[in-house]
Design a protein around this motif. Structure first.
Motif, PDB file in Angstrom:
ATOM      1  N   PRO B 249       0.808  -1.224   0.000  1.00 17.56           N
ATOM      2  CA  PRO B 249       0.000   0.000   0.000  1.00 17.56           C
ATOM      3  C   PRO B 249       0.847   1.283   0.000  1.00 17.56           C
ATOM      4  O   PRO B 249       1.958   1.312   0.527  1.00 17.56           O
ATOM      5  CB  PRO B 249      -0.805  -0.084   1.296  1.00 17.56           C
ATOM      6  N   VAL B 250       0.272   2.292  -0.602  1.00 15.84           N
ATOM      7  CA  VAL B 250       0.901   3.604  -0.669  1.00 15.84           C
ATOM      8  C   VAL B 250       0.107   4.555   0.222  1.00 15.84           C
ATOM      9  O   VAL B 250      -1.122   4.554   0.174  1.00 15.84           O
ATOM     10  CB  VAL B 250       0.875   4.114  -2.127  1.00 15.84           C
ATOM     11  N   ASP B 251       0.786   5.340   1.065  1.00 12.29           N
ATOM     12  CA  ASP B 251       0.088   6.382   1.818  1.00 12.29           C
ATOM     13  C   ASP B 251       0.643   7.740   1.397  1.00 12.29           C
ATOM     14  O   ASP B 251       1.294   7.824   0.358  1.00 12.29           O
ATOM     15  CB  ASP B 251       0.173   6.139   3.334  1.00 12.29           C
ATOM     16  N   ASP B 252       0.414   8.771   2.191  1.00  5.06           N
ATOM     17  CA  ASP B 252       0.822  10.102   1.722  1.00  5.06           C
ATOM     18  C   ASP B 252       2.334  10.322   1.756  1.00  5.06           C
ATOM     19  O   ASP B 252       2.831  11.374   1.354  1.00  5.06           O
ATOM     20  CB  ASP B 252       0.083  11.205   2.480  1.00  5.06           C
ATOM     21  N   GLN B 253       3.083   9.328   2.220  1.00  8.89           N
ATOM     22  CA  GLN B 253       4.541   9.394   2.164  1.00  8.89           C
ATOM     23  C   GLN B 253       5.097   8.421   1.121  1.00  8.89           C
ATOM     24  O   GLN B 253       6.295   8.191   1.043  1.00  8.89           O
ATOM     25  CB  GLN B 253       5.138   9.061   3.535  1.00  8.89           C
ATOM     26  N   SER B 258       7.506  -0.597   5.700  1.00  8.28           N
ATOM     27  CA  SER B 258       7.315  -1.569   6.780  1.00  8.28           C
ATOM     28  C   SER B 258       6.302  -2.630   6.366  1.00  8.28           C
ATOM     29  O   SER B 258       6.426  -3.803   6.706  1.00  8.28           O
ATOM     30  CB  SER B 258       6.833  -0.859   8.048  1.00  8.28           C
ATOM     31  N   GLU B 259       5.309  -2.196   5.608  1.00 11.49           N
ATOM     32  CA  GLU B 259       4.295  -3.139   5.142  1.00 11.49           C
ATOM     33  C   GLU B 259       4.912  -4.114   4.124  1.00 11.49           C
ATOM     34  O   GLU B 259       4.571  -5.295   4.087  1.00 11.49           O
ATOM     35  CB  GLU B 259       3.129  -2.350   4.521  1.00 11.49           C
ATOM     36  N   ALA B 264       6.268  -9.303   2.263  1.00 12.98           N
ATOM     37  CA  ALA B 264       7.152 -10.077   1.377  1.00 12.98           C
ATOM     38  C   ALA B 264       8.605  -9.816   1.733  1.00 12.98           C
ATOM     39  O   ALA B 264       9.334  -9.138   1.020  1.00 12.98           O
ATOM     40  CB  ALA B 264       6.886  -9.724  -0.079  1.00 12.98           C
ATOM     41  N   PRO B 265       9.042 -10.382   2.872  1.00 11.99           N
ATOM     42  CA  PRO B 265      10.412 -10.117   3.324  1.00 11.99           C
ATOM     43  C   PRO B 265      11.473 -10.707   2.397  1.00 11.99           C
ATOM     44  O   PRO B 265      12.632 -10.321   2.466  1.00 11.99           O
ATOM     45  CB  PRO B 265      10.464 -10.761   4.713  1.00 11.99           C
ATOM     46  N   ARG B 266      11.071 -11.660   1.552  1.00 12.24           N
ATOM     47  CA  ARG B 266      12.066 -12.285   0.676  1.00 12.24           C
ATOM     48  C   ARG B 266      12.020 -11.780  -0.760  1.00 12.24           C
ATOM     49  O   ARG B 266      12.620 -12.389  -1.649  1.00 12.24           O
ATOM     50  CB  ARG B 266      11.848 -13.808   0.650  1.00 12.24           C
ATOM     51  N   MET B 284       7.526  10.384  -2.443  1.00  8.95           N
ATOM     52  CA  MET B 284       7.983   9.582  -1.315  1.00  8.95           C
ATOM     53  C   MET B 284       8.849  10.431  -0.393  1.00  8.95           C
ATOM     54  O   MET B 284       9.793  11.093  -0.848  1.00  8.95           O
ATOM     55  CB  MET B 284       8.790   8.390  -1.829  1.00  8.95           C
ATOM     56  N   GLY B 285       8.537  10.406   0.890  1.00  8.35           N
ATOM     57  CA  GLY B 285       9.278  11.206   1.857  1.00  8.35           C
ATOM     58  C   GLY B 285      10.701  10.700   2.032  1.00  8.35           C
ATOM     59  O   GLY B 285      11.001   9.537   1.756  1.00  8.35           O
ATOM     60  N   LEU B 286      11.557  11.592   2.510  1.00  9.01           N
ATOM     61  CA  LEU B 286      12.969  11.232   2.659  1.00  9.01           C
ATOM     62  C   LEU B 286      13.164  10.053   3.592  1.00  9.01           C
ATOM     63  O   LEU B 286      13.952   9.152   3.338  1.00  9.01           O
ATOM     64  CB  LEU B 286      13.763  12.441   3.160  1.00  9.01           C
ATOM     65  N   GLU B 287      12.399  10.057   4.693  1.00  7.98           N
ATOM     66  CA  GLU B 287      12.553   8.976   5.664  1.00  7.98           C
ATOM     67  C   GLU B 287      12.249   7.624   5.017  1.00  7.98           C
ATOM     68  O   GLU B 287      12.978   6.648   5.174  1.00  7.98           O
ATOM     69  CB  GLU B 287      11.611   9.228   6.846  1.00  7.98           C
ATOM     70  N   ARG B 288      11.172   7.603   4.245  1.00  7.45           N
ATOM     71  CA  ARG B 288      10.801   6.374   3.533  1.00  7.45           C
ATOM     72  C   ARG B 288      11.882   5.960   2.537  1.00  7.45           C
ATOM     73  O   ARG B 288      12.196   4.785   2.383  1.00  7.45           O
ATOM     74  CB  ARG B 288       9.502   6.594   2.750  1.00  7.45           C
TER      75      ARG B 288
END
Lengths: 500, 500
Positions: B249-253, B258-259, B264-266, B284-288
């Motif tokens: 999913p995409v949010d405002d950042q 984390s999702e 799908a960690p692999r 996309m925010g810098l932190e992301r």
């Protein structure tokens, strides 16, 4: 620079290296430098910079440049504003900043990742195969010195001077309608292959067609009959699609169908060059053709007919295409403009039954959309005005003369070592080793010896998947100057110790 | 015709239909007809034809035409000579000849095969997705009416009038050196992305780059993070490569890293549009960004950054590319000329670290060789002479005006139903449904209603893999005329029962 110092006073960035001659605007250079310093931890969170006016003076640029750079970094989250109207390094980045290896230039990537490359890519790259295009004997390299560039460049200009709106947007995945019509006409007149424009697809060369076809027809692990020896370039697309290649020997009647049935009865696809087998040059006999179609019909298979270079045959000795014998729409016919015009065009075509074309086009639209439209209309006009046929007629004579000169030179200077098979015209011929020559060396050894005197000739066995049953040399003559032939063959003869 | 009769007397072929206006030469028409009759068993083995002179007279053509047709069929094995100097049908074909279905025209294929289509192709075609390019609101469709065709056509002519020899042969798989240099300069000045020509590859559009990259990076079954909602066209190449798409999913950042890690960690690859998320438009925010790079670094993954349309941003609000933050060479940066010039070019570019580029080029040389060279040098000159930057500056203003007109029209006429997110410029915007609107209908229902008055607008949920969390409409405005906007939105408002 010491951290505590940085946090207590406002920092100058006068040391930054600015390239005034660069195409990169000054504000972007400044931003890139600051960004890199922040990420590397050189300017930790909280660092405040000198005012914009002072910084501008130090850097010798306008204040707007400095403010624009700061705005950019502010928008990106690297900087935040201070109560006094200045800027300081934001805290978010601090946690992520870590020292960069010394080798890395600011802003440039170090390129050190070892990340995964897929198994299919590794198998694609596994085989060693090298074509020296600069060689006089490069197989398949056409001569472009006679090409009517005047007409070609005029038509390119004409097609883009005032283009129709649809020619600027995405074209149909099958290609430009005018070009498909001209290709259908061309195949009718040059090749005797009757087809409608609906059955024609403009492709990114034969390789592009094979790449899409093999993914459309084959699942990973599916078997495919390929000719042995055969066209290495054609095998790569199949390999990339995950196909299992089953080499089927070629004799003087072409691919041995019975051997194919014995070796891979469950193969999903058959790839052949029936008119002029690559590299041996034999033409597939009618009985074999019917046998092949019969097997395909009974087993619901498809056949890809790569009809490369058939345009260079004299019409009187023209053999009908496999596709024109095909009554169930199993044959996918491929041709290319790389050899009859020039390689850098990357334009070719496919002829297949309408249903196949539709399924191909629907999927292709979702993979690579369509072949570049830059030259499609110009090529259609080039064909319509007759320039392609004229060029082809001229080149048939040129290549026939080169071929004959090559055959004569070999016959005169290496009669005991090489025998040229009497195959139809194309852009190359195979000179098979005599028993005497075979006893002396392999074709790979011969090619290595010849390379030592600066001549590149392809060993026939390079076209084999299995241990080769024949030994020989593949001589391309597309770019061979008739005047040079005797001398070049003489050098090869000397180098291999041949006697006349 | 009765068989015994055919075998006892010499047969006339006067009934053959010849098209004199056709591009297919007469002798090929005659040969095709005879071949077809022989294969169908109409002329069984042993059938003898009237003499060439008599046949020529009957058909109203020259004797040479008849003899050439016979020679051809003789060479193909269909005919053999008789002691009296005539020709008869050869026996080899008899065993294979069988009646053809009535529906089949002579020589044409029936196209009835049901042969295998691969699983990957079927999955590629499985999803329903339709873009109406003719629509005023088609997302991503640029306006080509302001394009400097004069310069473009002049440079195409110039580049082919007297070309350098290497420009006619196969180009390097990375593309023409001049174009790569200009792309590197362009990215430096327009995008602030510092790269060398060695790190640039000319691709067949973004799709072409994704098609090759996904096969190079992914094995079938490998997981890929894709944005949800996201760019459907980008997902297809991944699907064709056998990847398992995991919607993140995409949010405002932007993409929720984390999702991604949770779902799908692999995953082997991450595909993002960080500058201007497609379709939502968020940056996309810098932190992301740092979080994303961090995850990729720790897990030795690659990231594909599709930086589509970033050229249409105003420089002052330009966000640095993800690639310029990347210190380990993990980010593969993609861009295209389809939007800033025109779609039919099918030209784009990739920027990646040198090692990746080398491996990409080696494999690509074996798949589709290189992107068509017809326009590469002309495009390099077009950029070098500054036409592209000029066009871009002009179009930024044009599109900004269209965007504003669209935002104003929606705000004025549908304030209670749609909210436009304040994303940066591009060629489309998303108008999200208000709660009130959501309660009334879904975006698919809205698009269907709107289509009934002849207007095509894309429902936002078409860009989702999973049940959508948002509802909205995607309005492209690249080709939207400012004068039409108010009227079009008014019709949509009426049709959806909106009040102002």
């Amino acid at each position: 620079m010491e951290k505590s110092r940085l946090l207590n006073k406002r920092v100058s960035i006068a040391g930054i290296h600015i390239e005034r001659a660069s195409a990169v605007p000054l504000h972007l250079q400044i931003a890139a430098y600051l960004r890199s310093c922040i990420l590397q931890g050189i300017f930790p969170a909280g660092t405040q910079f000198l005012g914009s006016r002072e910084t501008a003076r130090e850097l010798g640029c306008s204040r707007t440049v400095v403010l624009t750079a700061w705005d950019l970094l502010y928008a990106e989250g690297y900087l935040e504003s201070t109560p006094r109207g200045g800027v300081k390094v934001a805290s978010v980045t601090a946690a992520h900043a870590r020292p960069v290896p010394a080798a890395s230039a600011a802003g440039a990537s170090t390129g050190g990742t070892t990340a995964h490359i897929s198994a299919r890519w590794r198998s694609l790259l596994a085989s060693e195969y090298e074509t020296n295009w600069a060689s006089e004997f490069a197989p398949g390299a056409p001569d472009i010195s006679h090409f009517p560039f005047r007409e070609w460049s005029r038509l390119l200009r004409q097609s883009w001077q005032n283009p129709r709106h649809p020619d600027c947007l995405d074209l149909p995945p099958q290609g430009h309608p005018s070009l498909r019509r001209e290709i259908a006409n061309f195949l009718g007149s040059v090749r005797g292959l009757v087809c409608t424009p609906d059955e024609v697809v403009v492709t990114s060369g034969t390789s592009g067609a094979l790449d899409v076809c093999s993914r459309m027809i084959l699942d990973p692990g599916d078997e495919v009959w390929v000719e042995e020896p055969g066209f290495v370039e054609a095998r790569w697309a199949l390999t990339a699609a995950g196909a299992r290649l089953v080499p089927i020997p070629v004799d003087d009647q072409g691919l041995r169908v019975s051997e194919g049935i014995r070796r891979a009865p469950r193969a999903k696809l058959i790839v052949v060059t029936p008119s002029h087998q690559y590299p041996l040059g034999v033409s597939m006999g009618l009985e074999r053709r019917l046998e092949l179609l019969d097997w395909a019909n009974k087993n619901d298979l498809r056949i890809i007919e790569d009809d490369y270079n058939s345009e260079f045959r004299h019409q009187d000795s023209m053999i009908a295409s496999l596709r024109s014998l095909d009554r169930e729409g199993r044959v996918i016919y491929l041709g290319t403009f790389s050899k009859i015009m020039m390689p850098s065009l990357r334009l070719g075509y496919m002829v297949a039954d309408k249903r196949f074309v539709d399924t191909f086009a629907k999927g292709r639209a979702r993979i690579d959309v369509h072949t570049s439209g830059i030259g499609q209309l110009a090529l259609a006009e080039f064909m319509r005005e007759g320039h392609l046929l004229r060029h082809l007629r001229r080149m048939r004579k040129v290549y026939a003369a080169r071929r004959q000169a090559l055959i004569d030179a070999i016959a005169a200077q290496m009669p005991n070592d090489l025998t040229v098979s009497a195959a139809a015209t194309g852009l190359h011929l195979v000179a098979l080793f005599t028993d005497r020559m075979r006893a002396r060396m392999s074709d790979v050894e011969a090619a290595t010896l010849i390379r030592q005197v600066g001549i590149h000739v392809q060993p026939l066995s390079q076209n084999h998947l299995e241990p080769p049953t024949r030994q020989g040399l593949v001589f391309g003559y597309g770019r061979l100057q008739t005047d040079d032939v005797f001398r070049l063959i003489a050098r090869i003869a000397t180098c291999l110790g041949s006697d006349a």
